[in-house]
Structures are given as C-alpha cells and as structure tokens.
Design an enzyme around this catalytic site. Sequence first.
Site, PDB file in Angstrom:
ATOM      1  N   GLY A 246       0.871   6.743  -7.390  1.00 12.96           N
ATOM      2  CA  GLY A 246       0.686   6.038  -8.657  1.00 12.96           C
ATOM      3  C   GLY A 246      -0.763   5.602  -8.805  1.00 12.96           C
ATOM      4  O   GLY A 246      -1.429   5.976  -9.753  1.00 12.96           O
ATOM      5  N   PHE A 247      -1.219   4.797  -7.860  1.00 13.09           N
ATOM      6  CA  PHE A 247      -2.607   4.332  -7.801  1.00 13.09           C
ATOM      7  C   PHE A 247      -3.022   3.504  -9.012  1.00 13.09           C
ATOM      8  O   PHE A 247      -4.207   3.317  -9.271  1.00 13.09           O
ATOM      9  CB  PHE A 247      -3.574   5.508  -7.616  1.00 13.09           C
ATOM     10  N   GLY A 473       5.200   5.014  -2.672  1.00 12.30           N
ATOM     11  CA  GLY A 473       4.811   5.702  -1.450  1.00 12.30           C
ATOM     12  C   GLY A 473       4.205   4.764  -0.426  1.00 12.30           C
ATOM     13  O   GLY A 473       3.789   5.179   0.650  1.00 12.30           O
ATOM     14  N   THR A 474       4.170   3.482  -0.763  1.00  9.79           N
ATOM     15  CA  THR A 474       3.468   2.519   0.079  1.00  9.79           C
ATOM     16  C   THR A 474       4.309   1.997   1.242  1.00  9.79           C
ATOM     17  O   THR A 474       3.760   1.487   2.208  1.00  9.79           O
ATOM     18  CB  THR A 474       3.038   1.318  -0.778  1.00  9.79           C
ATOM     19  N   ASN A 638       4.384  -3.968   8.707  1.00  7.54           N
ATOM     20  CA  ASN A 638       4.652  -2.684   9.342  1.00  7.54           C
ATOM     21  C   ASN A 638       3.328  -2.014   9.696  1.00  7.54           C
ATOM     22  O   ASN A 638       2.576  -1.593   8.821  1.00  7.54           O
ATOM     23  CB  ASN A 638       5.465  -1.793   8.396  1.00  7.54           C
ATOM     24  N   GLN A 645      -1.671   3.240   4.658  1.00  7.63           N
ATOM     25  CA  GLN A 645      -2.302   2.847   3.399  1.00  7.63           C
ATOM     26  C   GLN A 645      -3.807   2.767   3.547  1.00  7.63           C
ATOM     27  O   GLN A 645      -4.555   3.158   2.648  1.00  7.63           O
ATOM     28  CB  GLN A 645      -1.770   1.489   2.944  1.00  7.63           C
ATOM     29  N   LYS A 708      -0.900 -10.772   3.057  1.00  9.01           N
ATOM     30  CA  LYS A 708      -1.902 -10.732   1.986  1.00  9.01           C
ATOM     31  C   LYS A 708      -1.907  -9.424   1.185  1.00  9.01           C
ATOM     32  O   LYS A 708      -2.500  -9.362   0.119  1.00  9.01           O
ATOM     33  CB  LYS A 708      -3.296 -10.966   2.553  1.00  9.01           C
ATOM     34  N   GLY A 711      -2.680  -2.781   0.088  1.00 12.60           N
ATOM     35  CA  GLY A 711      -2.726  -1.586  -0.766  1.00 12.60           C
ATOM     36  C   GLY A 711      -4.115  -1.240  -1.255  1.00 12.60           C
ATOM     37  O   GLY A 711      -4.422  -0.085  -1.518  1.00 12.60           O
ATOM     38  N   GLU A 712      -4.971  -2.229  -1.416  1.00 14.68           N
ATOM     39  CA  GLU A 712      -6.250  -1.970  -2.055  1.00 14.68           C
ATOM     40  C   GLU A 712      -7.469  -2.338  -1.216  1.00 14.68           C
ATOM     41  O   GLU A 712      -8.511  -1.698  -1.309  1.00 14.68           O
ATOM     42  CB  GLU A 712      -6.280  -2.704  -3.409  1.00 14.68           C
TER      43      GLU A 712
END
Length: 745
Positions: A246-247, A473-474, A638, A645, A708, A711-712
């Site tokens: 997605g992003f 997908g994360t 995890n 990621q 926290k 993902g980014e």
Amino acid sequence: MSTDSNTKYVGKAPSRVEGPLKVTGQAKYSAEFSVPDLVYGYVVSSPVAKGKIRKIHADKILALPGVIQVFSHENVPTLAWFDRSYKDDVAPGGSPFRPLHDDEIKFSQQPVALVVAETFELARYAASVLEIEYEQEKHATDVEALREKGQEPGSGKTGYKPPVRRGNADKGLSKAEHRIKQEYIHGTQHHNPMEIFGATVHYHPDGKLTVYDKTQGVYNCQQYLKKVFGLSADKARVVNLFMGGGFGAGLRPQYELFLSVLAALELKRSIRLSLTRQQMFSLGHRPHTVQTVELGTGPGGELLGLKHKAVHETSRFEEYTENVVNWSGMLYQCPDVHLEYEVVPLDVFTPLDMRAPGAATGSIGLEVAMDEMAYEAGIDPLEFRRRNYADRDQNEDKPFSSKKLREVYDEGARRFGWDQRKMEPRSMREGNKLVGWGMAGGVWDASMQKAAAKASITADGKLTVSSAAGENGTGTYTVMTQIAAETLGLPMEAVTAKLGDTTLPEAPVQGGSWTAATVGSAVKSVCEALGEKLLKLAQKMDDSPLKGAKPEDVEFVNGLIRLRKEPRQSVVLRDVLQVSGEREIEADSSVMPNPLNMQKYSMHAHNAVFVEVQVDEDLGTIHVTRVVNVVAAGRIINQKTARSQVLGSVVWGISMALMEETVMDHRYGRYMNHNYAEYHVPVNADVRDIEVHFVEEEDPHVNPLGVKGIGEVGLLGVAAAITNAVYHATGKRVRSLPLTIDKLL
Ligand code: MOS
C-alpha cells in the site's frame, strides 16, 4: 515490561501467520474474489491535463455485442451525489476529486469514462477505441518553474502543522563561524505497489453490496459510499483481507471504488474493475519538492541557526500538506530556527501520503545539509550530530516520552565500524572503485488512534480476535495473534485474528505507523476484558482456588488461570469453559490515546543509518554495498516482521536515492515513464548487505504496549546517508535526487 524474557510470544520472532495462505495462493486480493455472473470494467483516462470534454462518442462501442454500458459525466449525476463538505478520514483541505462529475479535466490521466462489458478483454478493447473530443486548455505543471508562486497552506486542513519558528535564525546565523546554504531537490515518486488497485463488487439479489476493494481503510471507504451514494452501513460491506503493498496509496478511497460501485448499482450486477499499471500513476504521489537549508555553527560545532524552506506542488482542488520541514526543528538542538513551508497549486492530481510523508523528504534536505555543515566545520558527521543532540523536543517544548538516539548512534557506529572512516573524500578505494561511507538519521511520530476490538472464545479453547484494521503486508495479523495469545496464555495456534472487514469493530486506516500501537492496544484491552469474564466463571466453579482473587492477582499462562502468588494455584482454562456451559464467551473493548500523556510528552521514534557505497570510477555506477540501520522505536512486538519492515525501508531508501522518479513532460502535463520498465525500483542485484538492529527502548508513556511503530521510521536518513556516502567516495556533492549517473559526471 522492559525485557521480554518472561514472555512467550511478544518480543519474539514468530513467522507471519498468514504466510502459508500467501505462498499457496489462498490469500485473496481485492480483484480476485470469485463472484458469480461478473461483468468487467475498464477505465478510460484523459490524455490532456486541463480542459473540457466536448463529446463522448459512446454509441459506436455500445453497438459492439457484449458491451454493456459506458459511464461518464453525461449519464452519471442522477445516481451519485456528493456532500460538498465531505472529507474522507485522511483528506487534506479543499474538495475531493469527484470522478465523472462534470466535463472538466483537472489532471492528465483523470478517469473520464468507465466501459463495462461481459469480458475484461472486450471492455479493454472497447475502451481503446472509444472516441472522446476534448477542448484543451493551457496547463501548468512545473513546480520548479513556478516555485515563487508558493503559498503557505491556510485552509485549516487536517494534519497541517504551521512551521515552527523560534528565536531569530538570521541573527543566530550571523554569529556563526561556519555557514552553509544549499538547495535540494527530489523528483516526483509514485507508490507503485505490486498489486494493482482494483475492486470486486458483489451485487446481492437484495440490492446489498459486498465491496472487495484495495484500500488501507475499509471503514473510510464505507463512509465514502455512504456520503457519495447514500448507502447505509448495512447496504455496503467493505472488505480488504490482504494487500500486495500500500505504502499510503490506499489511505484514501481511490476512484476504482467509486466507479465499480456506481456501475454495480446502476446495472444491478456484480462487477470487477482493475486499473492498469499506467493508471497507477494517477492515484496520488509524493510531490516534487524543492528545499533550501541554511545552517551555521559556533566554535564548538554547535548549531547557532537553522533555516529550512520547502516548496512542493498540490492540486487546484485540494491543499495537500505534508509538513516537510517541521522535523528539522526537533532533531537537533538549536535555539534560532526558521522553518517555512509552501505549496503551489498546479494542474496535477492531489499528491498523497507516501511512506513517511514529509519527513522522508525533509530528512534529505536536513541530513545532507548536516553532512555539508560537518565538512565545512571540519567535524566528523556523526560527532557533529552528537554535539547537537536534542534532549528535549524544542518544537513543542516538551520532554520526550523516551529517546534512545544516543544509543542508536553508538550501536550503529560500532556495528558499521565508523571509527575506521577517514574524513577526507576520495580517501578510500577498492580496486577501481571509490568507496564512500556516509550516515544520516531521522525522527518520526509515534502515533496511536482510537480503535475497537472484539474477542470471543469457544468451549474448545479457540480464541478469535477481530478489529477492522488493515494488513498491507506489515504483519498486523501476526502481532494481533501474538498479543492475544500472550494475554490469555494460549498457544498462537489457538488464536485467529480477523481484520479488514466493516462487519468487525471499527479501526482507523492503516497508516502513520500506528497500527501495532492502536490495534495491538485494542487487542490487549479486549483480551484483558475477556480474561476478567473468564476469571468470574472460574470463581463460580466448586472449590475454585481463585475465589476472591482480583484480575490483577491472576495471570493467564500455559492454558491456566493461575494465582500470581505462591503456591500459584490454578484452574485449567478449558475446564472453566466446559463447566460454564457457555458455547462462546465474548468481550468488546475500545482504546484511545491517553490525552494527558500526549499533552505532557513528545512521542517519537528515531533511527540512524550508516551506508557504504562503491562508485566505479570508469563507469560512474553506484552500488550500495552495506547498510546498517539502527532503530529505537519502543517495544518491538515481533522481531521478524519488524526487521522485514526496516529491510523494506532500506530498499525504498536505495530507490529514493538512486532510482525512483516519475518524470513529467510539462508540454503535455503528463507523466511519461508510467510503467515498471521506465520507473526504476531496486531489484535483488541492487540490494546487498543490510543489517537491521533495534535498540531496547522502554517507554511507559507512549501507550499501554510501549510500542512506537516501525512502518516508516526505517526509511528516514537512508537516501541522505547514501547521498553523503557518494560525496565521501567521489568528492562530488549531488543535491538532486535521484542520484543518477549523469549527475555524477
Ligand atoms: Mo502510510 S504513508 O500512512 O500508509
């Protein structure tokens, strides 16, 4: 919960629970659901960037056997209506694009018609021969040419933070011993997930719809359908179980949703609609951005003044803002700061959040400038950052809820071997390759949103936890499963996690790196609520050793409800369920961020990236041969999916630095390389040695899980570190990304 030595699943590295479904092809993506009696849609896109549609010659293709309908502004308005004030959950200021609403063309590749036919091939053929007459008007698409027209955003949009200003930056800079001022540019990028945007709409005999849409937010899409088509929640169920990336491209409802639902309602038939790879370049983008950074240092290398200005484009109908410069006011200690942020409305589609929106862009400007400043002042780039360490968030004048960036620097430098670096550019080589080492760092918001979850356990001890969050997908299914299993002392195999469906409890769009904190907290909370119910049932059992125990007196472990105190008497959970006579026990819960903590603390994740590049002196080719990315992001639920990621982030960063750019031909106002052949992204050969490490960071304030989000944050600093490493290798400072060979010559 600092160490995870006393946990069974949380903090460990289980493989993703949906892995087998994915690798065996059983996982269904939105345009794959088999629904009986499907018709197929194909979108027609505008070849002009601005103008009017004069005439659509639909008759000719409607005469083809099997072509069912051509939808356009000429025949749509009777059905679709729009609430002018409508905004989706993540919309910027202004008024959202309304597909097929009128004859106006606002951007190249705007969807202007939908052809529906009995087969996909026929719809595609008919669309290819559909004649449309346009009246072309003069367009403007070049942000670099029009940067002086930039204006500070001002229409009160969501998420817009006015730029920070403190002290007097000019005065601070005037006192500096060393100063730099430079301009940094990067081109447009498109998200380009592998999975094409698409939808399958199941039109049920009673007129209700099940909409399988590619989206990061099923509730957001359901709201859209309500506002646009007047469909109440019971009339339109929106589902997204898996995503092929997605992003950020799926944060907002995209036009395949509007078009497929419109056709299904009008035709009273089920429909499948898939965009093309070319059309993936019409869904929003990371905007082309021009930045100016000015820094100045005192005798000890301390920053005395910092100015950072960014200008990027937006559309004419929405004021898209991504705050590019704001993080520059908080990553380093500096008393005199002036940040400026402007947008230029152009004849393009509205840009759209793309992985670490704003910060990923701004960190290129700031972190390359920091490297330049370090050289100007003659200080090692890492040492320079250490000397300007911010112990407090100066933007908000608050303490950090936690910040382990020092440890990140130490760990990164040690793992990379930074102390072996020679400061001088062109001082390291290997054969005919120039070797360069560069570093950079970043900061990203640790967010949490409101979310609900449900848990139910059956008499056979099988637990289901659900929340309508997304899985792009994360690893969301997996962390939900881990947290639920941990909280109720069950094996992970006994837990099923469900998400991505509006029949489940409400959750926000999956974005902003907040899903683990948000949905994870909701799952923990609902499992605790279920645990209390189970304890009550256990206490009703004859001779229960748990009689009189409060929830905090017991723990759920290894299928037992057990007293925490010696001699730790327990009952078997399965026995409780059997004896209770209940077939299923349920609990609901919802969570939201703690407003007091949010007021008191600045909550952020940090990283630092160390990069080695090799530049072939004869050919000019650049290879990123080694990357160490160290992240402090609170608790890691995890280790495996988190590492994945950050690995993905590094690949994105390599892409950002060296390859990715959507090139527009401004004569046509059109993206020209709208395909995977010419829009370059890294392949395996471009991805060499990547090491990811998380430093331990305990944070009691950020949320109940101490998470926290990762993902980014991992993307920050990667592109800047590569750019800095290329300078170190070659002595040539490139300030325009992507850093392609021609710029190095
Ligand atoms: Mo992310 S850009 O919030 O999907």
